[in-house]
Design a protein around this motif. Structure first.
Motif, PDB file in Angstrom:
ATOM      1  N   LEU A 117      58.374 -26.796  -9.619  1.00  0.00           N
ATOM      2  CA  LEU A 117      59.431 -26.096 -10.343  1.00  0.00           C
ATOM      3  C   LEU A 117      60.586 -25.755  -9.415  1.00  0.00           C
ATOM      4  N   GLU A 118      60.266 -25.362  -8.180  1.00  0.00           N
ATOM      5  CA  GLU A 118      61.316 -25.071  -7.193  1.00  0.00           C
ATOM      6  C   GLU A 118      62.107 -26.332  -6.855  1.00  0.00           C
ATOM      7  N   THR A 119      61.407 -27.455  -6.760  1.00  0.00           N
ATOM      8  CA  THR A 119      62.082 -28.716  -6.465  1.00  0.00           C
ATOM      9  C   THR A 119      63.029 -29.106  -7.593  1.00  0.00           C
ATOM     10  N   ILE A 120      62.550 -28.946  -8.834  1.00  0.00           N
ATOM     11  CA  ILE A 120      63.390 -29.273  -9.990  1.00  0.00           C
ATOM     12  C   ILE A 120      64.621 -28.376 -10.053  1.00  0.00           C
ATOM     13  N   GLU A 121      64.442 -27.086  -9.719  1.00  0.00           N
ATOM     14  CA  GLU A 121      65.543 -26.128  -9.827  1.00  0.00           C
ATOM     15  C   GLU A 121      66.456 -26.125  -8.609  1.00  0.00           C
ATOM     16  N   HIS A 122      65.871 -26.239  -7.405  1.00  0.00           N
ATOM     17  CA  HIS A 122      66.654 -26.053  -6.177  1.00  0.00           C
ATOM     18  C   HIS A 122      66.780 -27.319  -5.324  1.00  0.00           C
ATOM     19  N   GLY A 123      66.053 -28.372  -5.711  1.00  0.00           N
ATOM     20  CA  GLY A 123      66.134 -29.603  -4.946  1.00  0.00           C
ATOM     21  C   GLY A 123      65.096 -29.746  -3.860  1.00  0.00           C
ATOM     22  N   ALA A 124      64.361 -28.651  -3.589  1.00  0.00           N
ATOM     23  CA  ALA A 124      63.319 -28.694  -2.564  1.00  0.00           C
ATOM     24  C   ALA A 124      62.367 -27.525  -2.795  1.00  0.00           C
ATOM     25  N   PRO A 125      61.091 -27.660  -2.405  1.00  0.00           N
ATOM     26  CA  PRO A 125      60.151 -26.543  -2.562  1.00  0.00           C
ATOM     27  C   PRO A 125      60.465 -25.426  -1.581  1.00  0.00           C
ATOM     28  N   GLN A 126      60.173 -24.193  -1.996  1.00  0.00           N
ATOM     29  CA  GLN A 126      60.430 -23.027  -1.159  1.00  0.00           C
ATOM     30  C   GLN A 126      59.153 -22.290  -0.786  1.00  0.00           C
ATOM     31  N   THR A 127      58.085 -22.529  -1.523  1.00  0.00           N
ATOM     32  CA  THR A 127      56.809 -21.845  -1.276  1.00  0.00           C
ATOM     33  C   THR A 127      55.894 -22.746  -0.462  1.00  0.00           C
ATOM     34  N   GLY A 128      55.329 -22.206   0.619  1.00  0.00           N
ATOM     35  CA  GLY A 128      54.393 -22.962   1.439  1.00  0.00           C
ATOM     36  C   GLY A 128      52.990 -22.922   0.864  1.00  0.00           C
ATOM     37  N   PHE A 129      52.101 -23.724   1.431  1.00  0.00           N
ATOM     38  CA  PHE A 129      50.702 -23.730   1.007  1.00  0.00           C
ATOM     39  C   PHE A 129      49.929 -22.619   1.719  1.00  0.00           C
ATOM     40  N   MET A 130      48.639 -22.530   1.452  1.00  0.00           N
ATOM     41  CA  MET A 130      47.815 -21.452   1.998  1.00  0.00           C
ATOM     42  C   MET A 130      47.641 -21.598   3.515  1.00  0.00           C
ATOM     43  N   LYS A 131      47.516 -20.453   4.154  1.00  0.00           N
ATOM     44  CA  LYS A 131      47.262 -20.382   5.590  1.00  0.00           C
ATOM     45  C   LYS A 131      45.864 -19.809   5.832  1.00  0.00           C
ATOM     46  N   PHE A 132      45.381 -19.959   7.052  1.00  0.00           N
ATOM     47  CA  PHE A 132      44.095 -19.364   7.390  1.00  0.00           C
ATOM     48  C   PHE A 132      44.138 -17.856   7.146  1.00  0.00           C
ATOM     49  N   HIS A 133      43.072 -17.358   6.539  1.00  0.00           N
ATOM     50  CA  HIS A 133      42.863 -15.947   6.186  1.00  0.00           C
ATOM     51  C   HIS A 133      43.619 -15.511   4.941  1.00  0.00           C
ATOM     52  N   ASP A 134      44.309 -16.441   4.287  1.00  0.00           N
ATOM     53  CA  ASP A 134      44.807 -16.165   2.932  1.00  0.00           C
ATOM     54  C   ASP A 134      43.620 -16.026   1.987  1.00  0.00           C
ATOM     55  N   THR A 135      43.831 -15.311   0.888  1.00  0.00           N
ATOM     56  CA  THR A 135      42.788 -15.148  -0.121  1.00  0.00           C
ATOM     57  C   THR A 135      43.296 -15.576  -1.487  1.00  0.00           C
ATOM     58  N   VAL A 136      42.366 -15.979  -2.335  1.00  0.00           N
ATOM     59  CA  VAL A 136      42.682 -16.304  -3.723  1.00  0.00           C
ATOM     60  C   VAL A 136      41.608 -15.691  -4.613  1.00  0.00           C
ATOM     61  N   ARG A 137      42.044 -15.137  -5.736  1.00  0.00           N
ATOM     62  CA  ARG A 137      41.127 -14.532  -6.705  1.00  0.00           C
ATOM     63  C   ARG A 137      41.449 -15.098  -8.087  1.00  0.00           C
ATOM     64  N   ILE A 138      40.417 -15.558  -8.777  1.00  0.00           N
ATOM     65  CA  ILE A 138      40.559 -16.170 -10.101  1.00  0.00           C
ATOM     66  C   ILE A 138      39.594 -15.471 -11.044  1.00  0.00           C
ATOM     67  N   GLU A 139      40.097 -14.975 -12.179  1.00  0.00           N
ATOM     68  CA  GLU A 139      39.243 -14.190 -13.080  1.00  0.00           C
ATOM     69  C   GLU A 139      39.771 -14.266 -14.505  1.00  0.00           C
ATOM     70  N   MET A 140      38.866 -14.118 -15.460  1.00  0.00           N
ATOM     71  CA  MET A 140      39.223 -14.057 -16.868  1.00  0.00           C
ATOM     72  C   MET A 140      38.556 -12.831 -17.481  1.00  0.00           C
ATOM     73  N   THR A 141      39.336 -12.086 -18.255  1.00  0.00           N
ATOM     74  CA  THR A 141      38.793 -10.920 -18.939  1.00  0.00           C
ATOM     75  C   THR A 141      38.831 -11.128 -20.446  1.00  0.00           C
ATOM     76  N   ASP A 142      38.017 -10.346 -21.152  1.00  0.00           N
ATOM     77  CA  ASP A 142      38.035 -10.401 -22.606  1.00  0.00           C
ATOM     78  C   ASP A 142      39.161  -9.517 -23.134  1.00  0.00           C
ATOM     79  N   ALA A 143      39.252  -9.394 -24.446  1.00  0.00           N
ATOM     80  CA  ALA A 143      40.340  -8.626 -25.053  1.00  0.00           C
ATOM     81  C   ALA A 143      40.291  -7.156 -24.652  1.00  0.00           C
ATOM     82  N   GLY A 144      39.106  -6.687 -24.250  1.00  0.00           N
ATOM     83  CA  GLY A 144      38.959  -5.301 -23.817  1.00  0.00           C
ATOM     84  C   GLY A 144      39.152  -5.097 -22.328  1.00  0.00           C
ATOM     85  N   GLY A 145      39.504  -6.166 -21.621  1.00  0.00           N
ATOM     86  CA  GLY A 145      39.760  -6.059 -20.194  1.00  0.00           C
ATOM     87  C   GLY A 145      38.532  -6.194 -19.309  1.00  0.00           C
ATOM     88  N   LYS A 146      37.397  -6.581 -19.883  1.00  0.00           N
ATOM     89  CA  LYS A 146      36.164  -6.717 -19.096  1.00  0.00           C
ATOM     90  C   LYS A 146      35.994  -8.159 -18.618  1.00  0.00           C
TER      91      LYS A 146
END
Length: 329
Positions: A284-313
């Motif tokens: 998206l950055e490339t399409i808008e600005h002509g080049a990417p602006q966000t780098g990829f992950m570095k050592f000791h970076d973290t990622v969290r992926i989660e899904m909750t129900d309608a009640g937030g659980k």
């Protein structure tokens, strides 16, 4: 029903049943030693596990203990097959648009799919081990289904009937290795290291009306280094549903029980929902600005992926990983 695999020092771990609120669990080795065994004979084992699950949810679990996702392997620590689709064609379209390529029209009617490594699947809190930051380390948040046996030539309806469980996925990608691999014309290999899965696998009924039309209709929340990165809705803009993806595999082969089928990176046309991988933001950055602006992950970076129900659980528990260098692993 919610099922998980506890680390016990063995390759395949120990099958446990987990309560709906993810608070308690009970070892189920008296019924079946592993989740694969359950999938091999679902109609025999599932009712017995359901009884344990019901007891846990009513506070009557025998020898129950506090559930800790950090002690979990992937629900299937190794699988007979891990096939990942690309059901969100919007994501594929962005990839091609960012490099000035046209979208082949058949991409809207015939799913893209690759066969990943299934011999070494990561638990939800296992480290992402990588030899170099220069590989372009990226997360990809997805949903996956786990199947029973599905015969060759199965219809969409037969494929849907063969879906037993759902999980969350972090399909780690090494973006800077992908171009050279694809240029060989033989697909991904080194650019797709070990994939991580949510602490628990759940039966479709656990999602209630969020599971319909063979899709999961809930946002998938992604955090990078503790900050919100995106929360695209899994049911929106999914061109190929899970029944179609399973039927696609079964077109020319039998699908064995325990096959894991991924959705591909969740992606919405509505950009306000954010993204489920760094590469899409860079496109998206490339399409808008002509080049990417966000780098990829570095050592000791973290990622969290989660899904909750309608009640937030939390439904599946969270994938919560850190990137570490190979030498430190």
């Amino acid at each position: 029903m919610k099922l998980a695999t506890l680390k016990d020092g063995s390759r395949d771990g120990l099958l446990i049943v987990v309560s709906r609120d993810l608070a308690t669990a009970q070892v189920a080795d008296g019924i079946a030693p592993t989740l694969q065994r359950v999938l091999d004979d679902w109609d025999f084992y599932a009712p017995q596990l359901q009884e344990v699950y019901d007891a846990l949810n009513h506070g009557r679990g025998r020898h129950s203990f506090a559930f800790d996702p950090r002690e979990c392997m992937a629900p299937l620590s190794r699988a007979y097959q891990w096939a990942d689709g690309s059901a969100y064609v919007n994501h594929v379209e962005l990839v091609r648009k960012a490099r000035g390529a046209e979208m082949p029209p058949e991409f809207w009617t015939d799913p893209l799919m690759y066969q990943g490594g299934s011999d070494d699947l990561l638990g939800p809190c296992d480290d992402i081990v990588c030899a170099s930051e220069d590989f372009g380390i990226d997360f990809e948040a997805e949903v996956a289904v786990v199947t029973a046996d599905v015969p060759m030539g199965a219809s969409r309806e037969r494929a849907l009937a063969g879906i037993r469980l759902l999980m969350l996925v972090n399909d780690v990608s090494l973006r800077n290795l992908i171009p050279a691999e694809l240029a060989k014309g033989f697909g991904f290999f080194q650019s797709k290291p070990a994939t991580a899965f949510s602490p628990v696998a759940v039966t479709p009924d656990e999602l209630g009306d969020a599971w319909r039309d063979a899709k999961v209709h809930r946002p998938l929340m992604v955090q990078w280094n503790g900050k919100k990165f995106g929360a695209p809705d899994c049911g929106t803009d999914m061109v190929f549903d899970f029944a179609q993806l399973v039927a696609h595999i079964a077109r020319t082969r039998n699908v064995g029980a325990g096959t894991i089928v991924g959705s591909g990176t969740i992606s919405n046309v509505d950009r306000s929902k954010g993204s489920a991988c760094i590469a899409e933001r860079r496109m998206l950055e490339t399409i808008e600005h002509g080049a990417p602006q966000t780098g990829f992950m570095k050592f000791h970076d973290t990622v969290r992926i989660e899904m909750t129900d309608a009640g937030g659980k939390s439904i599946f528990g969270a994938i919560d990983q850190e990137v570490v260098p190979l030498a430190a692993a």
